[in-house]
Design an enzyme around this catalytic site. Structure first.
Site, PDB file in Angstrom:
ATOM      1  N   ARG A   1      11.645  -0.365  12.396  1.00  0.00           N
ATOM      2  CA  ARG A   1      10.210  -0.607  12.805  1.00  0.00           C
ATOM      3  C   ARG A   1       9.944  -1.767  13.768  1.00  0.00           C
ATOM      4  NH1 ARG A   1       5.502   0.500   8.144  1.00  0.00           N
ATOM      5  NH2 ARG A   1       4.359  -0.708   9.825  1.00  0.00           N
TER       6      ARG A   1
ATOM      7  N   LYS B   1       0.764  -1.181  -0.005  1.00  0.00           N
ATOM      8  CA  LYS B   1       0.077   0.134  -0.127  1.00  0.00           C
ATOM      9  C   LYS B   1       0.624   1.223  -0.087  1.00  0.00           C
ATOM     10  CE  LYS B   1      -2.097  -1.156   3.942  1.00  0.00           C
ATOM     11  NZ  LYS B   1      -1.640  -2.620   4.327  1.00  0.00           N
TER      12      LYS B   1
ATOM     13  N   ARG C   1      -0.273  -9.006  13.428  1.00  0.00           N
ATOM     14  CA  ARG C   1      -0.792  -8.008  12.380  1.00  0.00           C
ATOM     15  C   ARG C   1      -1.900  -8.716  11.317  1.00  0.00           C
ATOM     16  NH1 ARG C   1       4.556  -5.416  10.891  1.00  0.00           N
ATOM     17  NH2 ARG C   1       3.166  -3.822   9.649  1.00  0.00           N
TER      18      ARG C   1
ATOM     19  N   ARG D   1      12.074  -5.829   5.455  1.00  0.00           N
ATOM     20  CA  ARG D   1      12.304  -4.395   5.634  1.00  0.00           C
ATOM     21  C   ARG D   1      12.705  -3.994   7.184  1.00  0.00           C
ATOM     22  NH1 ARG D   1       6.670  -1.233   5.200  1.00  0.00           N
ATOM     23  NH2 ARG D   1       6.075  -2.352   6.861  1.00  0.00           N
TER      24      ARG D   1
ATOM     25  N   ARG E   1      -9.417   0.552   8.478  1.00  0.00           N
ATOM     26  CA  ARG E   1      -9.165  -0.584   8.907  1.00  0.00           C
ATOM     27  C   ARG E   1     -10.265  -1.492   9.620  1.00  0.00           C
ATOM     28  NH1 ARG E   1      -3.191   0.461   8.599  1.00  0.00           N
ATOM     29  NH2 ARG E   1      -2.026  -1.345   8.834  1.00  0.00           N
TER      30      ARG E   1
HETATM   31  P1  B4P Z   1       4.554  -1.592   2.254  1.00  0.00           P
HETATM   32  O1  B4P Z   1       3.373  -2.684   1.430  1.00  0.00           O
HETATM   33  O2  B4P Z   1       4.412  -0.448   1.846  1.00  0.00           O
HETATM   34  O3  B4P Z   1       3.678  -1.716   3.800  1.00  0.00           O
HETATM   35  P2  B4P Z   1       2.128  -1.406   4.062  1.00  0.00           P
HETATM   36  O4  B4P Z   1       1.371  -2.291   3.587  1.00  0.00           O
HETATM   37  O5  B4P Z   1       1.703   0.001   3.553  1.00  0.00           O
HETATM   38  O6  B4P Z   1       2.091  -1.080   5.649  1.00  0.00           O
HETATM   39  P3  B4P Z   1       1.571  -1.598   6.993  1.00  0.00           P
HETATM   40  O7  B4P Z   1       0.293  -2.211   6.720  1.00  0.00           O
HETATM   41  O8  B4P Z   1       2.734  -2.738   7.180  1.00  0.00           O
HETATM   42  O9  B4P Z   1       1.603  -0.601   8.036  1.00  0.00           O
HETATM   43  P4  B4P Z   1       0.875   0.657   8.413  1.00  0.00           P
HETATM   44  O10 B4P Z   1       1.993   2.050   8.432  1.00  0.00           O
HETATM   45  O11 B4P Z   1      -0.356   0.963   7.416  1.00  0.00           O
HETATM   46  O12 B4P Z   1       5.574  -2.349   2.436  1.00  0.00           O
HETATM   47  C1  B4P Z   1       5.797  -3.544   2.971  1.00  0.00           C
HETATM   48  C2  B4P Z   1       7.217  -4.019   2.326  1.00  0.00           C
HETATM   49  O13 B4P Z   1       7.059  -4.865   1.109  1.00  0.00           O
HETATM   50  C3  B4P Z   1       8.188  -2.708   2.022  1.00  0.00           C
HETATM   51  O14 B4P Z   1       9.703  -3.256   2.308  1.00  0.00           O
HETATM   52  C4  B4P Z   1       8.236  -2.785   0.391  1.00  0.00           C
HETATM   53  O15 B4P Z   1       9.327  -2.398  -0.113  1.00  0.00           O
HETATM   54  C5  B4P Z   1       7.890  -4.372   0.124  1.00  0.00           C
HETATM   55  N1  B4P Z   1       7.211  -4.114  -1.384  1.00  0.00           N
HETATM   56  C6  B4P Z   1       6.140  -3.560  -1.666  1.00  0.00           C
HETATM   57  N2  B4P Z   1       5.493  -4.091  -2.945  1.00  0.00           N
HETATM   58  C7  B4P Z   1       6.498  -5.154  -3.076  1.00  0.00           C
HETATM   59  C8  B4P Z   1       6.330  -5.888  -4.156  1.00  0.00           C
HETATM   60  N3  B4P Z   1       5.713  -5.597  -5.389  1.00  0.00           N
HETATM   61  N4  B4P Z   1       7.216  -6.760  -4.334  1.00  0.00           N
HETATM   62  C9  B4P Z   1       8.217  -7.204  -3.164  1.00  0.00           C
HETATM   63  N5  B4P Z   1       8.289  -6.240  -2.259  1.00  0.00           N
HETATM   64  C10 B4P Z   1       7.448  -5.357  -2.022  1.00  0.00           C
HETATM   65  O16 B4P Z   1       0.111   0.404   9.849  1.00  0.00           O
HETATM   66  C11 B4P Z   1       1.277  -0.017  11.131  1.00  0.00           C
HETATM   67  C12 B4P Z   1       0.422   0.005  12.255  1.00  0.00           C
HETATM   68  O17 B4P Z   1      -0.231   1.118  12.681  1.00  0.00           O
HETATM   69  C13 B4P Z   1      -0.834  -1.001  12.420  1.00  0.00           C
HETATM   70  O18 B4P Z   1      -0.579  -2.534  12.629  1.00  0.00           O
HETATM   71  C14 B4P Z   1      -1.415  -0.513  13.400  1.00  0.00           C
HETATM   72  O19 B4P Z   1      -1.250  -0.950  14.569  1.00  0.00           O
HETATM   73  C15 B4P Z   1      -1.604   1.038  13.458  1.00  0.00           C
HETATM   74  N6  B4P Z   1      -2.506   1.539  12.340  1.00  0.00           N
HETATM   75  C16 B4P Z   1      -2.382   2.257  11.137  1.00  0.00           C
HETATM   76  N7  B4P Z   1      -3.614   2.648  10.650  1.00  0.00           N
HETATM   77  C17 B4P Z   1      -4.524   2.341  11.533  1.00  0.00           C
HETATM   78  C18 B4P Z   1      -5.982   2.062  11.786  1.00  0.00           C
HETATM   79  N8  B4P Z   1      -6.478   2.951  10.545  1.00  0.00           N
HETATM   80  N9  B4P Z   1      -6.648   1.906  12.480  1.00  0.00           N
HETATM   81  C19 B4P Z   1      -5.805   1.114  13.593  1.00  0.00           C
HETATM   82  N10 B4P Z   1      -4.665   1.091  13.595  1.00  0.00           N
HETATM   83  C20 B4P Z   1      -3.795   1.462  12.604  1.00  0.00           C
END
Ligand code: B4P
Length: 190
Positions: free
Chosen positions: A134, A14, A146, A128, A89
């Site tokens: 993190r 995302k 998670r 990552r 979420r």
């Molecule tokens: P991303 O894919 O960018 O991670 P994310 O899904 O955006 O974020 P995530 O769900 O972990 O965390 P968030 O900050 O929202 O990247 C993952 C990795 O994959 C990276 O290293 C990237 O380079 C790699 N990657 C990406 N695409 C790829 C591909 N095609 N091939 C290979 N590798 C690839 O949330 C963190 C915490 O915050 C939650 O657990 C919760 O505690 C809290 N939180 C956030 N929003 C909330 C909400 N709305 N309600 C309640 N709690 C919330």
């Protein structure tokens, strides 16, 4: 107004895809994860409360994230549209977002879900975690928690948008640019 929700389990891509979408469509990026991490760095009361939950892989309470999003919408009144990354979420968050957008005579255009299997998610997040600093990426137990939170509380949000005919799902495994092209095709068809 183009208002997109990027959806998917932790590590689905995302944040990665949001960066590319902001550049192409000039939308304002609202990542609740980034906003919360910023609160932690600032050492605010909210940040301290959120840190405990995030480090354990748990969701932060709905009212906290809804309040944050409401403030961000108010401070970006002239935006051409938004990318909601990691929000909503829960179904309660989705309903609150609809109400907030309604007061601005706007609505969600589409939810785009990135489909990635669990083993790939774990590998990406552990990788990552090696240099992101993190705590929630650092150990496999927290990553699994998670994913569990996602399956029980977040996955039902897809149905909320499906029922409104605003849901698309795409394969989130493959090259970042290839996935981005698929997302752009969905947006161009809106
Ligand atoms: P991303 O894919 O960018 O991670 P994310 O899904 O955006 O974020 P995530 O769900 O972990 O965390 P968030 O900050 O929202 O990247 C993952 C990795 O994959 C990276 O290293 C990237 O380079 C790699 N990657 C990406 N695409 C790829 C591909 N095609 N091939 C290979 N590798 C690839 O949330 C963190 C915490 O915050 C939650 O657990 C919760 O505690 C809290 N939180 C956030 N929003 C909330 C909400 N709305 N309600 C309640 N709690 C919330």
């Amino acid at each position: 107004m183009l208002n997109l929700v990027l959806f998917g389990p932790p590590g689905a891509g995302k944040g990665t895809q949001s960066q590319k979408l902001i550049e192409k469509y000039k939308l304002v990026h609202l990542s609740t994860g980034d906003i919360l991490r910023n609160e932690i760095v600032q050492g605010t009361e909210l940040g301290l409360e959120a840190k405990k939950l995030m480090d354990e892989g748990m969701l932060v309470p709905d009212e906290v994230v809804i309040g944050m999003i409401s403030n961000k919408l108010d401070s970006n009144k002239d935006a051409p549209g938004f990318i909601f990354d990691g929000f909503p979420r829960t179904v309660a968050q989705a309903k609150a977002l609809d109400s907030l957008l309604e007061t601005k005579n706007s609505e969600i255009s589409c939810m785009i879900a990135l489909d990635v299997r669990n083993t790939e998610l774990e590998n990406r997040l552990l990788l990552r975690g090696k240099d992101s600093g993190r705590p929630d990426d650092a150990n496999v137990e927290v990553i699994r928690k998670r994913i569990e939170e996602y399956n029980s509380k977040t996955a039902p949000v897809a149905n909320y948008y499906r029922e409104q005919d605003k849901f698309s799902t795409i394969n989130g495994v493959g090259g970042v640019d290839q996935i981005f092209s698929t997302i752009c095709r969905v947006i161009n068809d809106l």
